[in-house]
Design a protein around this motif. Structure first.
Motif, PDB file in Angstrom:
ATOM      1  N   SER A  19       0.760  -1.258   0.125  1.00  0.00           N
ATOM      2  CA  SER A  19       0.024   0.171   0.054  1.00  0.00           C
ATOM      3  C   SER A  19       0.850   1.293   0.301  1.00  0.00           C
ATOM      4  O   SER A  19       0.717   2.173  -0.579  1.00  0.00           O
ATOM      5  CB  SER A  19      -1.110   0.078   1.148  1.00  0.00           C
ATOM      6  N   ASN A  20       1.867   1.258   0.852  1.00  0.00           N
ATOM      7  CA  ASN A  20       2.808   2.398   0.872  1.00  0.00           C
ATOM      8  C   ASN A  20       3.548   2.680  -0.481  1.00  0.00           C
ATOM      9  O   ASN A  20       3.660   3.733  -1.055  1.00  0.00           O
ATOM     10  CB  ASN A  20       3.979   1.958   1.959  1.00  0.00           C
ATOM     11  N   MET A  21       3.959   1.500  -1.061  1.00  0.00           N
ATOM     12  CA  MET A  21       4.413   1.746  -2.384  1.00  0.00           C
ATOM     13  C   MET A  21       3.352   2.140  -3.526  1.00  0.00           C
ATOM     14  O   MET A  21       3.613   3.381  -4.046  1.00  0.00           O
ATOM     15  CB  MET A  21       5.156   0.413  -3.032  1.00  0.00           C
ATOM     16  N   ALA A  22       2.180   1.872  -3.420  1.00  0.00           N
ATOM     17  CA  ALA A  22       1.340   2.370  -4.342  1.00  0.00           C
ATOM     18  C   ALA A  22       0.994   3.929  -3.986  1.00  0.00           C
ATOM     19  O   ALA A  22       0.847   4.528  -5.007  1.00  0.00           O
ATOM     20  CB  ALA A  22      -0.063   1.520  -4.043  1.00  0.00           C
ATOM     21  N   ARG A  23       0.842   4.307  -2.847  1.00  0.00           N
ATOM     22  CA  ARG A  23       0.700   5.730  -2.399  1.00  0.00           C
ATOM     23  C   ARG A  23       2.126   6.591  -2.835  1.00  0.00           C
ATOM     24  O   ARG A  23       1.742   7.515  -3.430  1.00  0.00           O
ATOM     25  CB  ARG A  23       0.766   5.953  -0.997  1.00  0.00           C
ATOM     26  N   LEU A  24       3.110   6.113  -2.649  1.00  0.00           N
ATOM     27  CA  LEU A  24       4.260   6.761  -3.103  1.00  0.00           C
ATOM     28  C   LEU A  24       4.249   6.823  -4.594  1.00  0.00           C
ATOM     29  O   LEU A  24       4.739   8.036  -5.243  1.00  0.00           O
ATOM     30  CB  LEU A  24       5.791   6.224  -2.703  1.00  0.00           C
ATOM     31  N   ALA A  25       3.983   5.716  -5.412  1.00  0.00           N
ATOM     32  CA  ALA A  25       4.004   5.957  -6.916  1.00  0.00           C
ATOM     33  C   ALA A  25       2.879   7.048  -7.434  1.00  0.00           C
ATOM     34  O   ALA A  25       3.041   7.744  -8.229  1.00  0.00           O
ATOM     35  CB  ALA A  25       3.616   4.379  -7.247  1.00  0.00           C
ATOM     36  N   ALA A  26       1.413   6.901  -6.674  1.00  0.00           N
ATOM     37  CA  ALA A  26       0.587   7.784  -7.202  1.00  0.00           C
ATOM     38  C   ALA A  26       1.029   9.311  -6.993  1.00  0.00           C
ATOM     39  O   ALA A  26       0.611  10.008  -7.626  1.00  0.00           O
ATOM     40  CB  ALA A  26      -0.726   7.223  -6.386  1.00  0.00           C
ATOM     41  N   ALA A  33       9.416   6.093  -8.753  1.00  0.00           N
ATOM     42  CA  ALA A  33       9.404   5.826  -9.918  1.00  0.00           C
ATOM     43  C   ALA A  33       9.570   4.403 -10.404  1.00  0.00           C
ATOM     44  O   ALA A  33       8.988   3.932 -11.503  1.00  0.00           O
ATOM     45  CB  ALA A  33      10.626   6.462 -10.858  1.00  0.00           C
ATOM     46  N   LEU A  34       9.977   3.489  -9.758  1.00  0.00           N
ATOM     47  CA  LEU A  34      10.086   2.130  -9.942  1.00  0.00           C
ATOM     48  C   LEU A  34      10.598   1.519  -8.681  1.00  0.00           C
ATOM     49  O   LEU A  34      11.131   1.768  -7.792  1.00  0.00           O
ATOM     50  CB  LEU A  34      11.475   1.908 -10.840  1.00  0.00           C
ATOM     51  N   ALA A  35      10.451   0.106  -8.466  1.00  0.00           N
ATOM     52  CA  ALA A  35      10.316  -0.826  -7.415  1.00  0.00           C
ATOM     53  C   ALA A  35      10.291  -2.174  -7.859  1.00  0.00           C
ATOM     54  O   ALA A  35       9.386  -2.435  -8.848  1.00  0.00           O
ATOM     55  CB  ALA A  35       9.177  -0.525  -6.259  1.00  0.00           C
ATOM     56  N   GLY A  36      10.935  -3.078  -6.956  1.00  0.00           N
ATOM     57  CA  GLY A  36      10.670  -4.580  -7.328  1.00  0.00           C
ATOM     58  C   GLY A  36      11.479  -5.203  -6.270  1.00  0.00           C
ATOM     59  O   GLY A  36      12.324  -4.848  -5.849  1.00  0.00           O
ATOM     60  N   PRO A  37      11.203  -6.690  -6.499  1.00  0.00           N
ATOM     61  CA  PRO A  37      12.159  -7.452  -5.664  1.00  0.00           C
ATOM     62  C   PRO A  37      13.350  -7.983  -6.373  1.00  0.00           C
ATOM     63  O   PRO A  37      13.459  -8.213  -7.483  1.00  0.00           O
ATOM     64  CB  PRO A  37      11.225  -8.664  -5.196  1.00  0.00           C
ATOM     65  N   PHE A  38      14.273  -8.381  -5.320  1.00  0.00           N
ATOM     66  CA  PHE A  38      15.524  -9.115  -5.931  1.00  0.00           C
ATOM     67  C   PHE A  38      15.201 -10.586  -5.436  1.00  0.00           C
ATOM     68  O   PHE A  38      14.418 -10.858  -4.711  1.00  0.00           O
ATOM     69  CB  PHE A  38      16.624  -8.644  -5.163  1.00  0.00           C
ATOM     70  N   ASP A  39      16.522 -11.374  -5.708  1.00  0.00           N
ATOM     71  CA  ASP A  39      16.131 -12.897  -5.533  1.00  0.00           C
ATOM     72  C   ASP A  39      16.646 -13.153  -3.964  1.00  0.00           C
ATOM     73  O   ASP A  39      16.623 -14.298  -3.586  1.00  0.00           O
ATOM     74  CB  ASP A  39      17.126 -13.478  -6.508  1.00  0.00           C
ATOM     75  N   GLY A  40      17.079 -12.097  -3.292  1.00  0.00           N
ATOM     76  CA  GLY A  40      17.561 -12.464  -1.692  1.00  0.00           C
ATOM     77  C   GLY A  40      18.937 -12.910  -1.663  1.00  0.00           C
ATOM     78  O   GLY A  40      19.239 -12.799  -0.558  1.00  0.00           O
ATOM     79  N   VAL A  41      19.592 -13.112  -2.685  1.00  0.00           N
ATOM     80  CA  VAL A  41      20.930 -13.373  -2.753  1.00  0.00           C
ATOM     81  C   VAL A  41      21.734 -12.256  -1.726  1.00  0.00           C
ATOM     82  O   VAL A  41      21.552 -10.881  -2.012  1.00  0.00           O
ATOM     83  CB  VAL A  41      21.690 -13.450  -3.922  1.00  0.00           C
ATOM     84  N   ASP A  42      22.501 -12.572  -0.957  1.00  0.00           N
ATOM     85  CA  ASP A  42      23.356 -11.584  -0.267  1.00  0.00           C
ATOM     86  C   ASP A  42      22.576 -10.762   0.700  1.00  0.00           C
ATOM     87  O   ASP A  42      23.029  -9.474   0.943  1.00  0.00           O
ATOM     88  CB  ASP A  42      24.406 -10.903  -1.020  1.00  0.00           C
ATOM     89  N   GLY A  43      21.206 -11.172   1.039  1.00  0.00           N
ATOM     90  CA  GLY A  43      20.281 -10.258   1.716  1.00  0.00           C
ATOM     91  C   GLY A  43      19.775  -9.110   0.991  1.00  0.00           C
ATOM     92  O   GLY A  43      18.900  -8.405   1.421  1.00  0.00           O
ATOM     93  N   ALA A  68      13.437   9.758   4.296  1.00  0.00           N
ATOM     94  CA  ALA A  68      12.084  10.135   4.620  1.00  0.00           C
ATOM     95  C   ALA A  68      10.899   9.386   4.446  1.00  0.00           C
ATOM     96  O   ALA A  68      10.118   8.908   5.028  1.00  0.00           O
ATOM     97  CB  ALA A  68      11.728  11.771   4.780  1.00  0.00           C
ATOM     98  N   LEU A  69      10.939   9.222   2.971  1.00  0.00           N
ATOM     99  CA  LEU A  69      10.063   8.359   2.352  1.00  0.00           C
ATOM    100  C   LEU A  69      10.152   7.023   2.727  1.00  0.00           C
ATOM    101  O   LEU A  69       9.188   6.181   2.917  1.00  0.00           O
ATOM    102  CB  LEU A  69      10.063   8.476   0.756  1.00  0.00           C
ATOM    103  N   VAL A  70      11.470   6.337   2.499  1.00  0.00           N
ATOM    104  CA  VAL A  70      11.557   4.940   2.902  1.00  0.00           C
ATOM    105  C   VAL A  70      11.153   4.589   4.268  1.00  0.00           C
ATOM    106  O   VAL A  70      10.675   3.381   4.751  1.00  0.00           O
ATOM    107  CB  VAL A  70      12.941   4.479   2.589  1.00  0.00           C
ATOM    108  N   ALA A  71      11.157   5.672   5.271  1.00  0.00           N
ATOM    109  CA  ALA A  71      10.955   5.269   6.636  1.00  0.00           C
ATOM    110  C   ALA A  71       9.535   5.145   7.066  1.00  0.00           C
ATOM    111  O   ALA A  71       9.164   4.820   7.954  1.00  0.00           O
ATOM    112  CB  ALA A  71      11.375   6.556   7.429  1.00  0.00           C
ATOM    113  N   THR A  72       8.562   5.598   5.700  1.00  0.00           N
ATOM    114  CA  THR A  72       7.044   5.279   5.957  1.00  0.00           C
ATOM    115  C   THR A  72       6.664   3.930   5.748  1.00  0.00           C
ATOM    116  O   THR A  72       5.590   3.306   5.715  1.00  0.00           O
ATOM    117  CB  THR A  72       6.244   6.244   4.943  1.00  0.00           C
TER     118      THR A  72
END
Length: 145
Positions: free
Chosen positions: A65-72, A77-87, A104-108
């Motif tokens: 929901s937070n990502m959708a709000r920030l995009a709106a 501009a862009l977000a997505g998952p990684f494969d989890g390798v190396d954390g 400040a944005l990522v802290a939300t």
């Protein structure tokens, strides 16, 4: 091989006919190179793994929901998952000028607030065309049945 050469030639021709669009460049915040400043955030595994269950489900629901709000709002501009390798768990590219605003944005984000993930922030200079990802993506996603 012929198909690859044909595709390359077609792309070259299309590029030759592309015309500078000053209104679009201004709308997307492009400089004279068609680029703009962003802040790239790598989300890494944090110190607090929230166990499977309602709390984790709610945290990730809030994350999306937070990502959708920030995009709106035109900030993400862009977000997505990684494969989890190396954390490495995910990435954000924020359309902001400085790291402090991105921090400040990522802290939300609930996954950051709970310590499931920790952000690493870097300035990034990239194509202003990234600003159109959120406009285009819904046209590529099949509706839920």
């Amino acid at each position: 091989m012929r198909l690859a050469l044909f595709a390359a030639a077609l792309l070259a021709c299309a590029s030759a006919f592309a015309q500078y669009d000053p209104a679009l460049a201004q709308k997307l915040g492009a400089d004279e190179r068609g680029m703009r400043q962003y802040v790239l955030v790598v989300l890494k595994t944090g110190p607090n793994r929230i166990p499977a269950g309602p709390e984790r489900d709610e945290m990730f629901k809030g994350h999306f929901s937070n990502m959708a709000r920030l995009a709106a709002e035109g900030k993400l501009a862009l977000a997505g998952p990684f494969d989890g390798v190396d954390g490495w768990r995910g990435l954000y590219i924020f359309a902001v000028k400085d790291i402090e605003e991105a921090r400040a944005l990522v802290a939300t984000d609930p996954v950051v607030m709970k310590g499931e993930m920790v952000p690493e922030l870097h300035k990034y200079y990239g194509s202003a065309a990234l600003m159109q990802v959120n406009e285009i993506h819904p046209r590529l996603q099949k509706p839920k049945e």
